[in-house]
Design a protein around this motif. Structure first.
Motif, mmCIF file in Angstrom:
data_model
loop_
_atom_site.group_PDB
_atom_site.id
_atom_site.type_symbol
_atom_site.label_atom_id
_atom_site.label_comp_id
_atom_site.label_asym_id
_atom_site.label_seq_id
_atom_site.Cartn_x
_atom_site.Cartn_y
_atom_site.Cartn_z
ATOM 1 N N GLY A 1 0.806 -1.211 0.000
ATOM 2 C CA GLY A 1 0.000 0.000 0.000
ATOM 3 C C GLY A 1 0.849 1.275 0.000
ATOM 4 O O GLY A 1 0.316 2.376 -0.046
ATOM 5 N N ALA B 1 2.729 2.860 -2.233
ATOM 6 C CA ALA B 1 2.664 3.828 -3.333
ATOM 7 C C ALA B 1 1.221 4.182 -3.708
ATOM 8 O O ALA B 1 0.963 4.646 -4.815
ATOM 9 C CB ALA B 1 3.413 3.284 -4.550
ATOM 10 N N HIS C 1 7.722 -6.220 -9.776
ATOM 11 C CA HIS C 1 6.297 -5.899 -9.644
ATOM 12 C C HIS C 1 6.031 -4.401 -9.719
ATOM 13 O O HIS C 1 5.162 -3.954 -10.470
ATOM 14 C CB HIS C 1 5.791 -6.478 -8.323
ATOM 15 C CG HIS C 1 4.324 -6.330 -8.090
ATOM 16 N ND1 HIS C 1 3.376 -7.044 -8.815
ATOM 17 C CD2 HIS C 1 3.627 -5.570 -7.203
ATOM 18 C CE1 HIS C 1 2.166 -6.712 -8.381
ATOM 19 N NE2 HIS C 1 2.283 -5.819 -7.409
ATOM 20 N N ARG D 1 5.822 4.583 -14.243
ATOM 21 C CA ARG D 1 6.050 6.016 -14.055
ATOM 22 C C ARG D 1 6.500 6.702 -15.344
ATOM 23 O O ARG D 1 7.414 7.509 -15.356
ATOM 24 C CB ARG D 1 7.067 6.247 -12.923
ATOM 25 C CG ARG D 1 6.476 5.847 -11.560
ATOM 26 C CD ARG D 1 7.508 5.845 -10.453
ATOM 27 N NE ARG D 1 6.905 5.685 -9.137
ATOM 28 C CZ ARG D 1 6.423 4.549 -8.645
ATOM 29 N NH1 ARG D 1 6.446 3.457 -9.382
ATOM 30 N NH2 ARG D 1 5.905 4.495 -7.435
HETATM 31 C C1 HEM Z 1 2.585 -2.385 -5.335
HETATM 32 C C2 HEM Z 1 2.525 -6.924 -3.667
HETATM 33 C C3 HEM Z 1 -0.958 -8.056 -6.845
HETATM 34 C C4 HEM Z 1 -0.885 -3.520 -8.494
HETATM 35 C C5 HEM Z 1 2.874 -3.515 -4.604
HETATM 36 C C6 HEM Z 1 3.882 -3.621 -3.570
HETATM 37 C C7 HEM Z 1 3.864 -4.895 -3.109
HETATM 38 C C8 HEM Z 1 2.842 -5.597 -3.834
HETATM 39 C C9 HEM Z 1 4.711 -5.500 -2.004
HETATM 40 C C10 HEM Z 1 4.837 -2.520 -3.120
HETATM 41 C C11 HEM Z 1 4.290 -1.678 -2.030
HETATM 42 C C12 HEM Z 1 3.202 -0.756 -2.468
HETATM 43 O O1 HEM Z 1 3.434 0.258 -3.142
HETATM 44 O O2 HEM Z 1 2.056 -1.074 -2.141
HETATM 45 C C13 HEM Z 1 1.587 -7.620 -4.403
HETATM 46 C C14 HEM Z 1 1.319 -9.021 -4.247
HETATM 47 C C15 HEM Z 1 0.343 -9.344 -5.137
HETATM 48 C C16 HEM Z 1 0.000 -8.130 -5.851
HETATM 49 C C17 HEM Z 1 2.029 -9.940 -3.257
HETATM 50 C C18 HEM Z 1 -0.327 -10.662 -5.378
HETATM 51 C C19 HEM Z 1 -0.473 -11.585 -4.464
HETATM 52 C C20 HEM Z 1 -1.225 -6.931 -7.581
HETATM 53 C C21 HEM Z 1 -2.209 -6.846 -8.642
HETATM 54 C C22 HEM Z 1 -2.166 -5.573 -9.120
HETATM 55 C C23 HEM Z 1 -1.172 -4.847 -8.338
HETATM 56 C C24 HEM Z 1 -3.104 -7.988 -9.109
HETATM 57 C C25 HEM Z 1 -2.984 -4.920 -10.208
HETATM 58 C C26 HEM Z 1 -3.376 -5.514 -11.300
HETATM 59 C C27 HEM Z 1 0.032 -2.829 -7.759
HETATM 60 C C28 HEM Z 1 0.278 -1.415 -7.924
HETATM 61 C C29 HEM Z 1 1.292 -1.086 -7.021
HETATM 62 C C30 HEM Z 1 1.631 -2.306 -6.314
HETATM 63 C C31 HEM Z 1 -0.427 -0.479 -8.896
HETATM 64 C C32 HEM Z 1 1.913 0.297 -6.810
HETATM 65 C C33 HEM Z 1 3.091 0.411 -7.691
HETATM 66 C C34 HEM Z 1 3.706 1.792 -7.566
HETATM 67 O O3 HEM Z 1 2.998 2.769 -7.793
HETATM 68 O O4 HEM Z 1 4.901 1.841 -7.243
HETATM 69 N N1 HEM Z 1 2.258 -4.735 -4.743
HETATM 70 N N2 HEM Z 1 0.774 -7.111 -5.374
HETATM 71 N N3 HEM Z 1 -0.631 -5.705 -7.430
HETATM 72 N N4 HEM Z 1 0.854 -3.333 -6.787
HETATM 73 FE FE1 HEM Z 1 0.842 -5.233 -6.120
#
Ligand code: HEM
Length: 395
Positions: A210, A212, A303, A310
């Motif tokens: 969460g 970003a 990920h 960006r």
């Molecule tokens: C960022 C984990 C699935 C979209 C992140 C971050 C982690 C994470 C650790 C970095 C911390 C943060 O900024 O919140 C995971 C895990 C997933 C998962 C473990 C599956 C089990 C998804 C899916 C999507 C998604 C399905 C969308 C289709 C994003 C986005 C960010 C993010 C948009 C912010 C990136 C940024 O702006 O830097 N996620 N995520 N995530 N995730 Fe995931």
């Protein structure tokens, strides 16, 4: 204890900071006609108003079943409860991911490469013309392992509160009072970690999740990223609503726990302990994607790099997430069944969630996760005034 105002132009449970406990429950609506559908939505409104406000249940005669399950004792404490009501494509008729029902969403559906979908539903309530433009049943994405019995549905309740018994109590109340109008299709429980050690909660891979996120206290940002477009591209009744995406993603935690930390961090693009991007020191440092692929840079398949590159073109695909962990015991092979109830609220399903999900298709993390359920829904506008009810603008 804490309660959130029930009435407002938008529903609670969307920008509300995630409470500790949640349930996501999707229903098939069994109401026979528009009149019964209205009665169902009015009952949901009345019960949600009571449960989120709290108080003593109505007295009943001693021979009748009690008005309340009693799970929370004689007086209902709101306990930070929010009940968010969202509708699925099947309620509007049509809505299949690959069969399509015309409209702007069908070409995108086709290219998602779906193999299984929920069959196209008939337009039981004469709502087809009112369907939010991009709403449809959820298509399969590469690497998905969707169990259709665990996907989609006519109506989704997202119930969140400070304690789990409050969530369970609300779900039972809402189901008991709407028994003639809807049947449970699938459900999952969720929880968020308290700050460990501070700030952003952690998911079950151990990473802060969460960091970003766009700022929910910034109304301009929310108008651009969360609330339905008001430029005429959506039916007028949708103002104050938002696309509500739920993806139930299992984490293969036994497999993940055998990967070294450096590799885990490389797949995410952030450090596990602090949550800093690998090109920075502090959690909220901006990641630097320009550096050469060398030590301490962020790999191409990371990920966060794929989720949000960006670039000027990717700005509009940013999204507001509100995820929950789940723990559902064990599978038939004795492996832990746990993961993420990924939840996001989007102004435009196609421009945001679908675009990002496609970018994530080949991410390194995909070997360690398995999406198996969830769906696309549209969170209704808020209830405004004592006589208003969920969906009054739609019906
Ligand atoms: C960022 C984990 C699935 C979209 C992140 C971050 C982690 C994470 C650790 C970095 C911390 C943060 O900024 O919140 C995971 C895990 C997933 C998962 C473990 C599956 C089990 C998804 C899916 C999507 C998604 C399905 C969308 C289709 C994003 C986005 C960010 C993010 C948009 C912010 C990136 C940024 O702006 O830097 N996620 N995520 N995530 N995730 Fe995931």
């Amino acid at each position: 204890s804490a309660s959130f105002p029930f009435e407002g132009p938008t529903q609670q449970g969307i920008l509300t900071p995630p409470q500790a406990a949640a349930a996501f429950a999707a229903f098939d609506v069994t109401a026979a006609d528009r009149g019964e559908l209205e009665a169902l939505l009015r009952t949901l409104t009345e019960r949600a108003r009571f449960l989120t406000t709290g108080g003593a249940p109505a007295p009943v005669g001693i021979t009748a079943p009690p008005a309340d399950s009693g799970v929370l004792g004689p007086v209902i404490d709101p306990d930070g409860l929010t009940i968010t009501v969202s509708l699925g494509a099947s309620l509007f008729g049509g809505g299949s991911g690959t069969n399509g029902n015309g409209g702007s969403s069908s070409s995108a559906n086709g290219s998602a490469g779906g193999t299984s979908t929920t069959p196209t539903a008939p337009d039981r309530f004469g709502l087809a013309a009112q369907k939010p433009r991009a709403l449809r049943t959820m298509e399969d994405f590469p690497n998905d392992d969707l169990d259709r019995s665990q996907c989609d549905g006519d109506l989704l309740l997202q119930i969140c509160a400070n304690n789990r018994d409050t969530v369970t109590h609300a779900l039972r109340d809402l189901m008991r009072t709407t028994r003639g109008g809807m049947q449970l299709r699938w459900r999952t429980e969720g929880f968020v970690s308290p700050p460990r050690p501070s700030g952003t909660p952690r998911n079950l891979m151990g990473f802060k999740d969460g960091t970003a996120n766009p700022d929910p206290s910034d109304p301009d940002e929310m108008a651009a990223l969360v609330w339905a477009a008001t430029d005429g591209s959506e039916p007028a009744w949708t103002a104050g609503g938002t696309y509500h995406v739920v993806r139930r993603i299992r984490m293969l935690v036994e497999f993940w726990d055998r990967v070294n930390l450096r590799e885990q961090e490389g797949m995410i693009g952030r450090s596990r302990d602090v949550g800093a991007p690998l090109t920075g020191k502090h959690e909220f440092d901006e990641p630097d994607f320009s550096s050469d692929p060398a030590a301490d840079s962020i790999q191409m398949g990371a990920h966060i790099r794929l989720a949000n590159p960006r670039t000027p073109e990717s700005t509009g695909s940013r999204m507001f997430r509100r995820g929950y962990n789940y723990d559902a015991g064990l599978d038939v092979n004795g492996n832990l069944d746990m993961g993420l109830v990924f939840t996001t609220f989007n102004q435009d399903l196609e421009r945001q969630f679908v675009t990002v999900q496609k970018r994530l298709a080949d991410e390194a993390l995909s070997d360690y996760i398995s999406p198996f359920g969830g769906g696309y829904f549209f969170a209704l506008p808020g209830v405004q005034g004592a006589d208003d009810w969920f969906g009054s603008g739609l019906l």
